[in-house]
Design a protein around this motif. Structure first.
Motif, PDB file in Angstrom:
ATOM      1  N   TRP A   1     -98.378  -5.495-156.209  1.00 29.07           N
ATOM      2  CA  TRP A   1     -98.038  -5.994-157.533  1.00 29.07           C
ATOM      3  C   TRP A   1     -97.904  -7.503-157.455  1.00 29.07           C
ATOM      4  CZ3 TRP A   1     -97.967  -1.022-159.151  1.00 29.07           C
ATOM      5  CH2 TRP A   1     -97.510  -0.069-158.230  1.00 29.07           C
ATOM      6  N   LYS A   2     -98.659  -8.215-158.246  1.00 34.52           N
ATOM      7  CA  LYS A   2     -98.585  -9.668-158.258  1.00 34.52           C
ATOM      8  C   LYS A   2     -98.146 -10.106-159.643  1.00 34.52           C
ATOM      9  CE  LYS A   2    -101.156 -12.044-155.639  1.00 34.52           C
ATOM     10  NZ  LYS A   2    -102.269 -12.740-154.941  1.00 34.52           N
TER      11      LYS A   2
ATOM     12  N   ALA B   1     -92.174   1.533-154.947  1.00 34.15           N
ATOM     13  CA  ALA B   1     -92.529   0.206-155.436  1.00 34.15           C
ATOM     14  C   ALA B   1     -91.401  -0.321-156.306  1.00 34.15           C
ATOM     15  CB  ALA B   1     -93.841   0.275-156.199  1.00 34.15           C
ATOM     16  N   TYR B   2     -91.711  -1.233-157.235  1.00 37.98           N
ATOM     17  CA  TYR B   2     -90.656  -1.880-157.989  1.00 37.98           C
ATOM     18  C   TYR B   2     -89.983  -0.947-158.983  1.00 37.98           C
ATOM     19  CZ  TYR B   2     -92.494  -6.218-156.143  1.00 37.98           C
ATOM     20  OH  TYR B   2     -92.907  -7.214-155.320  1.00 37.98           O
TER      21      TYR B   2
ATOM     22  N   ASP C   1     -84.989  -0.183-156.126  1.00 43.32           N
ATOM     23  CA  ASP C   1     -85.768  -0.527-154.946  1.00 43.32           C
ATOM     24  C   ASP C   1     -85.110  -1.642-154.153  1.00 43.32           C
ATOM     25  OD1 ASP C   1     -87.830   1.277-155.120  1.00 43.32           O
ATOM     26  OD2 ASP C   1     -88.964   0.043-156.521  1.00 43.32           O
TER      27      ASP C   1
ATOM     28  N   VAL D   1     -86.848  -3.386-151.939  1.00 38.84           N
ATOM     29  CA  VAL D   1     -87.870  -4.424-151.803  1.00 38.84           C
ATOM     30  C   VAL D   1     -88.118  -5.063-153.159  1.00 38.84           C
ATOM     31  CG1 VAL D   1     -90.239  -4.915-151.158  1.00 38.84           C
ATOM     32  CG2 VAL D   1     -88.925  -3.209-149.886  1.00 38.84           C
ATOM     33  N   PHE D   2     -87.963  -6.379-153.239  1.00 39.51           N
ATOM     34  CA  PHE D   2     -88.211  -7.057-154.522  1.00 39.51           C
ATOM     35  C   PHE D   2     -88.674  -8.470-154.234  1.00 39.51           C
ATOM     36  CE2 PHE D   2     -88.006  -7.738-158.937  1.00 39.51           C
ATOM     37  CZ  PHE D   2     -87.546  -9.028-159.139  1.00 39.51           C
ATOM     38  N   ASN D   3     -89.919  -8.732-154.475  1.00 35.93           N
ATOM     39  CA  ASN D   3     -90.460 -10.074-154.233  1.00 35.93           C
ATOM     40  C   ASN D   3     -91.580 -10.325-155.217  1.00 35.93           C
ATOM     41  OD1 ASN D   3     -91.199 -12.525-153.198  1.00 35.93           O
ATOM     42  ND2 ASN D   3     -92.402 -11.652-151.508  1.00 35.93           N
ATOM     43  N   PRO D   4     -91.258 -10.537-156.488  1.00 38.48           N
ATOM     44  CA  PRO D   4     -92.289 -10.631-157.515  1.00 38.48           C
ATOM     45  C   PRO D   4     -93.190 -11.836-157.385  1.00 38.48           C
ATOM     46  CG  PRO D   4     -90.141 -11.202-158.418  1.00 38.48           C
ATOM     47  CD  PRO D   4     -89.897 -10.684-157.046  1.00 38.48           C
TER      48      PRO D   4
ATOM     49  N   GLU E   1     -94.821  -4.766-151.496  1.00 40.84           N
ATOM     50  CA  GLU E   1     -94.748  -5.804-152.521  1.00 40.84           C
ATOM     51  C   GLU E   1     -96.094  -6.407-152.852  1.00 40.84           C
ATOM     52  OE1 GLU E   1     -93.654  -7.689-148.520  1.00 40.84           O
ATOM     53  OE2 GLU E   1     -93.287  -5.816-149.606  1.00 40.84           O
ATOM     54  N   GLN E   2     -97.115  -6.239-152.017  1.00 39.15           N
ATOM     55  CA  GLN E   2     -98.410  -6.853-152.272  1.00 39.15           C
ATOM     56  C   GLN E   2     -99.278  -6.070-153.249  1.00 39.15           C
ATOM     57  OE1 GLN E   2     -98.690  -8.749-147.794  1.00 39.15           O
ATOM     58  NE2 GLN E   2    -100.567  -8.176-148.821  1.00 39.15           N
TER      59      GLN E   2
END
Length: 625
Positions: free
Chosen positions: A545-546, A565-566, A570, A572-575, A542-543
């Protein structure tokens, strides 16, 4: 027997302006031969049907700029065969006397500026502060303080002892200042130094308010000379003082003080060719070739060294700047302003620029459209590799292409710069393309409010700054960036596709999308598409993509070396933005989109449509006499 060419004139250091200029060399009895000056060749072409002047090898020391206008349209100034003609705008200084301790001095008719070379090597103006050539970016700078009334553009306070008490303003004394973000430096003559109040007043206003924590250095006084390779002006007796690296040979090597800002200046000249010449010894605040107006001009196969900006196009259209070698420049490589449209800047080598002023670019433009910047090698620049700017003044950038350039080691002395920048304050779709570029090591340097150095600070790989919209960014390789490899700052309708980024630090994102709060709600990015990009590094997925208030966004098919990734499938999702902003965020609904995107990833095909030169990239500098 001297060559006679009925279709050309000749210029030679052995020539004479009273001769016909029709011979490549003087005849045996020295009654005829080539011209001695480019001015004479220019005038001869104006009054004849001949459109080419061949310039023979040797150094031509110009005491005035060569002016060309519409009467010179269609004419060419070309190096003769494989010879190397050098146009120098400098004064050769001789008659130095030793003053001991490695210092030598010589009388000048007027104060020298910041451009002094010995044996063709640019020297360093003596300065306050402990300058270290091994650390040119951060050494030798003092911390400035704002005046009691706050930041000023015309004066600043300094700490006791930073400026020697005996230092007085004179014709050669200048001060270079930076704001804390180091966005742009300014060089101004010193108007006054008040040691009691610790205040310096400038002759000219700085670009930004001089805040506490910014930096400055006072330069070009002989009393400040410390190390070999430095010089300074001594107003008391009107002498240039140098401390050469090699005292035994420096006079024979040649000491040159740049005097001219431009060596060739054109006004409304079209279809003009300048090929195979060397331009040297011009001031940092000028352009060796300065073109205003006109179209269809060609500047190719030339060498620019120890000048300010190599080539400036001011409203000059549909021209080619190609195959040139630009190095050791006080300012920029190529500059385009005032709707200089339809130009092609390609196959140039641009290195070690911004050696005096720091805010420019290898190739920079303001208000220029339909321009192609391709196949250039750009290295060692204090701020940008390539920059296209569109301010709030109505000068728009449209349909520009920046492709297949190699950009290394830029952004080394400033912040908020880096490899390739487009700035679009109008927020209107640019219709521009950034593709197939290799961008490595984009630096980023600033100071905080106390004057402490901030390294790796906003050294973007590719920056779409201040509402830049409608740009296609694809097939680029970015590595060694700071904060982000690809940065979208408030713009809409940008496509980021099939790019490859290598992130080195946990705090650096490969792709960063961000709102510009100071510009209001319209500066929340919308309708950007981020698809099929590949990131590598050791960070959690997640790091890479910011996403800071990204607005409506399509993001899918992106990959990281340590996992997916996104995308819609996925886990993992933490925008990284608040729930209130998250409502604007949307993804594709197609459950098969992620796997489809992976198969579409086409990094292995990058460049198949353009890495090599094509027929449109004419090598026009192969003109043979």
């Amino acid at each position: 027997m001297p060559t006679t060419d009925q279709t050309a004139f000749f210029v030679s250091t052995k020539g004479n302006d009273s001769w016909s200029g029709r011979l490549a060399a003087p005849n045996a009895d020295r009654t005829d031969g080539p011209f001695a000056s480019l001015e004479k060749a220019r005038d001869a072409m104006r009054s004849s049907d001949i459109d080419t002047a061949y310039v023979r090898g040797g150094t031509y020391r110009l005491d005035k700029t060569l002016f060309l206008d519409a009467r010179d349209s269609g004419h060419s100034f070309v190096a003769y065969k494989s010879e190397t003609p050098v146009l120098s705008g400098g004064e050769r200084v001789t008659g130095f006397t030793s003053e001991g301790k490695g210092l030598y001095s010589a009388k000048l008719s007027s104060a020298n500026g910041l451009d002094v070379s010995i044996g063709g090597v640019r020297q360093h103006a003596a300065q306050t502060g402990n300058f270290d050539p091994a650390d040119p970016a951060t050494s030798g700078w003092h911390v400035l303080k704002a005046n009691s009334t706050g930041a000023s553009k015309t004066s600043f306070n300094f700490s006791a002892g930073d400026i020697p008490s005996g230092l007085k303003p004179h014709a050669g004394l200048v001060v270079q200042t930076f704001d804390t973000e180091r966005l742009k430096d300014d060089i101004s003559h010193v108007k006054s130094i008040d040691q009691y109040h610790h205040t310096v007043t400038l002759d000219d206003a700085a670009s930004y308010g001089l805040r506490t924590g910014g930096t400055y250095r006072v330069m070009n006084d002989a009393s400040l000379i410390r190390d070999a390779g430095e010089f300074g002006w001594r107003a008391g007796d009107g002498k240039l003082v140098v401390k050469p690296e090699d005292p035994g040979s420096f006079q024979s090597d040649g000491v040159v003080v740049a005097r001219l800002g431009s060596l060739i200046k054109t006004s409304n000249a079209s279809n003009l060719s300048i090929e195979g010449l060397t331009f040297s010894d011009a001031r940092y605040d000028g352009a060796a070739i300065s073109m205003q107006g006109g179209q269809g001009n060609s500047v190719g196969g030339n060498h620019f060294v120890n000048v300010g900006t190599a080539v400036s196009l001011d409203g000059t259209d549909n021209s080619r700047i190609a195959g040139n070698h630009m190095e050791q420049l006080g300012g920029n490589g190529v500059s385009m302003i005032h709707a200089a449209n339809g130009n092609r800047i390609y196959a140039n080598t641009i290195e070690h620029i911004g050696q005096i002023t720091k805010g420019g670019a290898g190739i920079g433009a303001v208000g220029s459209s339909n321009t192609v910047v391709s196949h250039n090698d750009i290295t060692d620049a204090p701020r940008y590799g390539v920059s296209f700017k569109e301010w709030d003044d109505g000068q728009l950038n449209r349909k520009n292409t920046v492709e297949f350039n190699k950009i290394h080691h830029v952004g080394q002395e400033t912040a908020d710069g880096g490899g390739i920048e487009m700035l679009g304050r109008s927020a209107v779709d640019m219709g521009s393309v950034i593709r197939g570029n290799e961008i490595i090591d984009t630096g980023g340097l600033a100071t905080d409010g106390k004057g402490n150095w901030l390294t790796d600070h906003k050294g973007w790989g590719i920056s779409l700054d201040d509402l830049t919209s409608g740009v296609n960014v694809r097939d680029n390789f970015v590595k060694g960036f700071a904060w982000a490899g690809i940065y979208v700052h408030g713009g809409d309708n940008n496509l980021l596709e099939n790019n490859f980024g290598v992130a080195s630090r946990p705090q650096d994102a490969f792709i960063r999308l961000e709102w510009v709060p100071k510009a209001g709600d319209e500066a929340r990015p919308h309708d950007n598409t981020v698809i099929n990009n590949l990131a590598a590094g050791d960070m959690p997925i997640e790091q890479y993509w910011k996403l800071l208030s990204p607005g409506r966004l399509t993001m899918d098919g992106n990959l990281a070396a340590n996992g997916r990734a996104y995308g819609p499938n996925d886990a993992v999702f933490n925008p990284g933005f608040t729930d209130s902003a998250r409502s604007d965020y949307s993804l594709k609904e197609d459950a098969a989109a992620l796997s489809h995107g992976i198969h579409d990833l086409s990094w292995s095909k990058m460049g198949v449509d353009g890495y090599q030169a094509d027929s449109s990239m004419t090598q026009f500098w192969d003109h043979a006499a």
